[in-house]
Design an enzyme around this catalytic site. Structure first.
Site, PDB file in Angstrom:
ATOM      1  N   TRP A   1       0.822  -1.222   0.000  1.00 17.64           N
ATOM      2  CA  TRP A   1       0.000   0.000   0.000  1.00 17.64           C
ATOM      3  C   TRP A   1       0.856   1.271   0.000  1.00 17.64           C
ATOM      4  CZ3 TRP A   1      -5.569   0.141   1.807  1.00 17.64           C
ATOM      5  CH2 TRP A   1      -6.131   1.413   1.660  1.00 17.64           C
ATOM      6  N   ASP A   2       1.957   1.313   0.722  1.00 20.19           N
ATOM      7  CA  ASP A   2       2.750   2.544   0.815  1.00 20.19           C
ATOM      8  C   ASP A   2       4.219   2.244   0.542  1.00 20.19           C
ATOM      9  OD1 ASP A   2       3.234   5.257   1.237  1.00 20.19           O
ATOM     10  OD2 ASP A   2       3.507   5.021   3.393  1.00 20.19           O
ATOM     11  N   LEU A   3       4.480   1.577  -0.581  1.00 19.27           N
ATOM     12  CA  LEU A   3       5.850   1.179  -0.920  1.00 19.27           C
ATOM     13  C   LEU A   3       6.555   2.358  -1.579  1.00 19.27           C
ATOM     14  CD1 LEU A   3       7.867  -1.116  -0.809  1.00 19.27           C
ATOM     15  CD2 LEU A   3       7.082  -1.838  -3.074  1.00 19.27           C
TER      16      LEU A   3
END
Length: 296
Positions: A190-192
């Site tokens: 999701w927040d790479l």
């Protein structure tokens, strides 16, 4: 006793006051339960308290405490599902409290790598390997997140004062609606982005801090496009630099371009809805720049 960082107090005083009040006792409990020694001052992310500790056998580690919510509840499961060579190791965890005892990494992030192109290529390689892994049962689904966005959009779009921006966001709603029936089943971070990859002794770079989601890997392209923003500005052509990053991500990962565009529209939509729900009446400038670069 620990001193709770001011940023955590600001971020959670309204949303999780009981969690804040219970932090000192929780630290004592886990230090005792997992036989730890605190060796430094507390650190913090946007949502977590992190303490450097040493285990009874002398292994350096980090104790991470955070509120229990949709983003944190499957973190340990995701980290244990991915390949050990790509992600930070979980030594211990309490799934009911979203508390983890993690491998100690080096104090250097991928964001610190001087060459933004090299950093993006490394991130794309990590995404390729992570997104090859099927999501385990129980992980929340991109299909549900996207359906909620579509449901919320009609009430929030009119809060934008620019009709052209309203029309753009409605276009993004249509793109997400088209993609919704095939939302994917891979294990997503999701927040790479560059701040969520750290150096380590056993591998050059390891991924941290997932907010696990089951879905289409194309959903993971967007974070690269608006992080390390100063590097984009420094090129003298922000729009072209955004497109170059987008192209590099697709080149390395093999993600389909149309799906990457569609889910990037979805990520922009998601952020616009968050910001308008919080009182914004215009699309945030960096989001608008990404939208203009890819969809103008």
């Amino acid at each position: 006793m620990i001193e709770i960082p001011a940023k955590l107090i600001r971020n959670h005083s309204g949303s999780a006051p009981d969690w804040l009040a219970g932090l000192p006792g929780a630290v004592d409990r886990y230090v005792d339960q997992w036989q730890l020694t605190v060796t430094g001052d507390p650190l913090n992310g946007e949502a977590s308290l992190i303490l450097p500790v040493v285990r009874r056998d002398g292994t350096e580690a980090m104790l991470k405490l955070q509120p229990v919510n949709d983003e944190s509840e499957s973190e340990a499961l995701a980290l244990r599902t991915w390949n050990h060579d790509d992600v930070v190791e979980v030594f211990e965890d309490d799934p009911e409290m979203s508390t983890l005892l993690l491998e100690r990494l080096e104090p250097r992030m991928l964001n610190d790598l001087p060459d933004p192109v090299e950093a993006t290529r490394i991130l794309a390689g990590l995404l390729t390997r992570l997104s090859a892994v099927p999501a385990p049962p129980g992980i929340r689904r991109l299909a549900d997140v996207a359906a909620q966005m579509i449901e919320d959009a009609p009430a929030l779009i009119p809060r934008l004062t620019d009709p052209a921006e309203q029309q753009l966001v409605r276009r993004f709603v249509a793109q997400v609606t088209e993609l919704l029936p095939e939302s994917g089943d891979r294990l997503l971070h999701w927040d790479l982005q560059y701040f969520n990859v750290m150096a380590s002794r056993r591998q050059p770079w390891l991924v941290i801090d997932p907010k696990p989601l089951a879905g289409d890997p194309a959903f993971e392209v967007f974070p690269v496009l608006w992080n390390r923003w100063d590097d984009l500005v420094a090129t003298g052509d922000v729009a072209q630099a955004i497109r170059d990053r987008f192209d590099l991500m697709l080149e390395v990962t093999g993600i389909d371009r149309d799906r990457a565009l569609g889910w990037t529209a979805g990520r922009i939509l998601q952020n616009v809805l968050w910001f308008t729900a919080g009182g914004d009446t215009r699309i945030e400038a960096e989001l608008k720049a990404v939208a203009d670069a890819l969809f103008a």
